[in-house]
Design an enzyme around this catalytic site. Structure first.
Site, PDB file in Angstrom:
ATOM      1  N   ARG A  92      41.778  40.986  45.382  1.00 21.54           N
ATOM      2  CA  ARG A  92      42.550  39.756  45.240  1.00 21.54           C
ATOM      3  C   ARG A  92      43.899  39.854  45.925  1.00 21.54           C
ATOM      4  O   ARG A  92      44.412  38.876  46.439  1.00 21.54           O
ATOM      5  CB  ARG A  92      42.773  39.448  43.756  1.00 21.54           C
ATOM      6  CG  ARG A  92      41.510  39.150  43.003  1.00 21.54           C
ATOM      7  CD  ARG A  92      41.758  39.176  41.538  1.00 21.54           C
ATOM      8  NE  ARG A  92      42.256  40.504  41.191  1.00 21.54           N
ATOM      9  CZ  ARG A  92      42.279  41.025  39.984  1.00 21.54           C
ATOM     10  NH1 ARG A  92      41.873  40.315  38.968  1.00 21.54           N
ATOM     11  NH2 ARG A  92      42.725  42.229  39.764  1.00 21.54           N
ATOM     12  N   HIS A 152      34.067  37.441  39.617  1.00 15.55           N
ATOM     13  CA  HIS A 152      33.061  38.506  39.679  1.00 15.55           C
ATOM     14  C   HIS A 152      31.745  37.962  40.236  1.00 15.55           C
ATOM     15  O   HIS A 152      31.119  38.582  41.098  1.00 15.55           O
ATOM     16  CB  HIS A 152      32.780  39.081  38.280  1.00 15.55           C
ATOM     17  CG  HIS A 152      33.905  39.822  37.667  1.00 15.55           C
ATOM     18  ND1 HIS A 152      34.344  39.570  36.382  1.00 15.55           N
ATOM     19  CD2 HIS A 152      34.667  40.841  38.124  1.00 15.55           C
ATOM     20  CE1 HIS A 152      35.331  40.394  36.088  1.00 15.55           C
ATOM     21  NE2 HIS A 152      35.552  41.177  37.129  1.00 15.55           N
ATOM     22  N   SER A 205      39.704  39.252  34.411  1.00 19.12           N
ATOM     23  CA  SER A 205      39.324  39.242  32.994  1.00 19.12           C
ATOM     24  C   SER A 205      40.564  39.220  32.114  1.00 19.12           C
ATOM     25  O   SER A 205      40.579  38.561  31.072  1.00 19.12           O
ATOM     26  CB  SER A 205      38.469  40.472  32.670  1.00 19.12           C
ATOM     27  OG  SER A 205      37.260  40.436  33.375  1.00 19.12           O
ATOM     28  N   LYS A 235      41.631  51.704  30.531  1.00 25.21           N
ATOM     29  CA  LYS A 235      41.678  50.507  29.698  1.00 25.21           C
ATOM     30  C   LYS A 235      41.354  50.916  28.269  1.00 25.21           C
ATOM     31  O   LYS A 235      40.218  51.251  27.958  1.00 25.21           O
ATOM     32  CB  LYS A 235      40.692  49.451  30.208  1.00 25.21           C
ATOM     33  CG  LYS A 235      41.098  48.905  31.566  1.00 25.21           C
ATOM     34  CD  LYS A 235      40.194  47.795  32.012  1.00 25.21           C
ATOM     35  CE  LYS A 235      40.661  47.261  33.358  1.00 25.21           C
ATOM     36  NZ  LYS A 235      39.818  46.187  33.837  1.00 25.21           N
TER      37      LYS A 235
END
Length: 165
Positions: free
Chosen positions: A91, A17, A129, A41
């Site tokens: 990513r 990040h 994360s 989430k």
């Protein structure tokens, strides 16, 4: 002034990040790291206030970067903040598919909002994360994945003690 928003849950913030935030800070006059609530989430390891605190500590010295949070739509936040861009890190191809859909939705909701994608640095291609939380839950070393200035706070919350420790 060109303002960009880097949205995410940042639960917790990682070196990946921070890399994206630093790179965005070179291109924009101001970067807002936006802790957003992700309905997909279910649970977070850190409260919103804790995440804001961790990010604040991690961005010390980045003069044109600030932190905020929202419960609302990102497109609305950009309008209210007079921001011109959303900055996201990618990513893998799977990130692109999701982020591409989100950028189209945000563009529909706020035609002035542009989305800019940064590819992750090679050393951060796997980093998330979720990975940090998984490694920490087994007592693994996360020092290479999170900013050193907040490592102990993250470990206190996430790291499982091994028997005999």
């Amino acid at each position: 002034m060109r303002i960009a928003v880097c949205p995410g849950s940042f639960d917790p913030i990682t070196l990946g990040h921070l890399d994206i935030i630093r790179r965005a800070a070179k291109l924009f006059d101001q970067v807002i790291v936006l802790v957003s609530i992700n309905a997909a989430k279910n649970s977070c390891s850190f409260t919103r206030e804790e995440r804001l605190h961790l990010i604040e500590k991690a961005i010390v010295g980045m003069e044109n970067v600030r932190v905020d949070s929202t419960d609302g739509l990102l497109a609305d936040y950009l309008r209210d903040a007079h921001a011109c861009a959303i900055v996201k890190g990618l990513r893998a191809v799977s990130d692109f598919e999701y982020e591409f859909q989100m950028s189209l939705a945000n563009k529909r909701l706020n035609p002035d909002a542009e989305t800019i994608f940064f590819t992750a640095a090679a050393e951060n291609m796997y980093l998330s994360s979720s990975i940090v939380k998984q490694i920490a839950s087994f007592g693994g070393d996360i020092s290479e994945f999170v900013p050193g200035c907040i490592l102990e706070e993250i470990k206190e919350r996430l790291c499982q003690k091994r028997p005999g420790e």
